[in-house]
Motif scaffolding. Sequence first.
Motif, short mmCIF file in Angstrom:
data_model
loop_
_atom_site.label_atom_id
_atom_site.label_comp_id
_atom_site.label_asym_id
_atom_site.label_seq_id
_atom_site.Cartn_x
_atom_site.Cartn_y
_atom_site.Cartn_z
N ARG A 182 0.82 -1.22 0.00
CA ARG A 182 0.00 0.00 0.00
C ARG A 182 0.85 1.26 0.00
O ARG A 182 0.52 2.25 -0.66
N GLU A 216 1.56 6.87 -6.85
CA GLU A 216 0.50 7.83 -7.21
C GLU A 216 0.94 9.26 -6.92
O GLU A 216 0.70 10.17 -7.70
N ARG A 217 1.60 9.44 -5.77
CA ARG A 217 2.06 10.78 -5.41
C ARG A 217 3.05 11.31 -6.44
O ARG A 217 2.95 12.44 -6.92
N THR A 222 2.28 1.77 -3.47
CA THR A 222 1.20 2.22 -4.37
C THR A 222 0.91 3.71 -4.16
O THR A 222 0.80 4.48 -5.12
N ALA A 223 0.82 4.11 -2.89
CA ALA A 223 0.54 5.52 -2.59
C ALA A 223 1.67 6.41 -3.09
O ALA A 223 1.44 7.50 -3.62
N GLU A 224 2.90 5.95 -2.94
CA GLU A 224 4.05 6.76 -3.36
C GLU A 224 4.13 6.88 -4.87
O GLU A 224 4.46 7.94 -5.41
N PHE A 232 5.22 6.16 5.75
CA PHE A 232 3.86 5.86 5.31
C PHE A 232 3.03 5.48 6.53
O PHE A 232 3.40 4.61 7.30
N GLY A 259 -3.11 6.39 5.35
CA GLY A 259 -2.67 6.25 3.97
C GLY A 259 -1.79 7.41 3.53
O GLY A 259 -1.49 7.54 2.34
N SER A 260 -1.36 8.25 4.47
CA SER A 260 -0.60 9.44 4.07
C SER A 260 0.91 9.19 4.15
O SER A 260 1.39 8.34 4.89
#
Length: 476
Positions: free
Chosen positions: A226, A233-234, A229-231, A252, A257-258
């Motif tokens: 996760r 997208e960022r 994935t978030a990174e 993370f 999720g931040s």
Amino acid sequence: MTEVRAYEPVIGIEIHVQLRTRTKMFCSCENRFGAEPNTLTCPVCLAHPGTLPVTNAEAVHLALMIGMAFGCEVPERSIFHRKNYFYPDSPKGYQISQYDHPLAVRGRLGDVRIHRVHMEEDAAKLVHAGSSGRIHGAERSVVDFNRAGTPLVEIVTEPDLRSAAQAAEFGRLLQATLRRMGVSDVNMEEGSLRMDANVSIRPAGEATLGTKTELKNMNSFRFLERGITAEIERQEAILHADGQIEQETLHFDPRSGSLTSLRSKEEAHDYRYFPEPDLVPIAPTPEMLERARSALPELPAERAERFERDLGVPAAAARMLAFRAELGDLLEAALAADGADARALANWVTNEVAARIGDSDPGDTRLEPAALAALVGMVEAGDVPRSAAKDVLGVLVDEGGDPREIVASRGLGAAGSDELAEIVDRAIAGNADAVEKIRAGNDKAIGAVVGAVMREAKGRADGGEVQRMIRERIGS
Ligand code: ADP
Ligand code: ZN
Ligand code: MG
């Protein structure tokens, strides 16, 4: 129309593994997790002046095993360096690590190239006491030095991973491999396995790497996936807005999720690395290398391949059996009992047994491998329907016993063919509407007739066989 560029993620992983040695890396303190804070310390790991480190031979042996498991080259000599930094987790003011002469280089695990494997010592653990431990209004942290000086191996991959899911899968393979070798507890919650992910993106087809960020200390594979994935997208959002990626270290938070910045990336020269003057180089002898090599068991990647190749087990099931060694062991013990076909057994172990026991070890249940083999053999022979066999499996797991006796005493055996034929005839007679629809081409209507048979047979019939009999009788 605005052009949307496709970006390709590039990921490299750095893994810290606490070695399962009796004592610490450079002193004779016990190496154990979970003791009362600050009970496993001595002048060496507390960095009292005048003390000298001595390298733990058992740690070197385990680290060499890890290098060998990846097929690394082991240079004739590797040396320790001091990595200098100031932080309360390091009483010495530096960490003994390896720098430009690591223990092992250039290996591979699965499809991922291993850049290097080196040895170092762990830092002390900071325990954040939170608001309950306020001093002068400020939150307080305390230091537990039990972890200081614990032997660590750091494994660094090449940037060969291309998705978050692939990174998590690699992490699982690595964990299973180290666990099988017995070199570490590889427990992410207790911190004996810690993973940092380096993430960048680049326009698809581009050869040069983008600027990377580092996600620190992901403590489960799910969070690793996760977080990456978030990174990704960022970073995509930044590049789409014509911005620039900053090279930095990120944290993370799996709950929100931040991603938050911990620090801008430090360079090697910030640590003023220099050779550790108190330690001799590690120069593995041929005997040491041979001892490490011969201590290696069959590793999960090889085992999965063997299950696939020799037993015809499908790839995903073979991986599961190899990653969870206790399931692979159950399969092999059941095969030795010689009651059922390998593929059918593998199917039962990876589906029904795994579902039944959850995360626990089948060795901790009452299930005997030979009983499992006998049960699967009975299903294969059509002596017991699959649904009833699942109930028998439950009994075997909870109470043990002989599946033949359980089937007989509970009346779970498949209905005899005459008995079943009578039940089917009755169901056809009692469901004239449905039969009419089936004949008219509405195939789904057969469900009602099958259902009626199954109800009457009380699980002692196989659904597929029942369907076949119904079709035969009504000529559809
Ligand atoms: P650093 O000097 O910042 O520690 P290294 O070159 O030692 O960087 O690499 C650390 C880890 O980061 C390795 O696992 C490597 O594969 C990975 N890595 C290096 N460059 C990139 C990049 N551009 N994108 C993703 N991962 C990278
Ligand atoms: Zn000590
Ligand atoms: Mg590095």
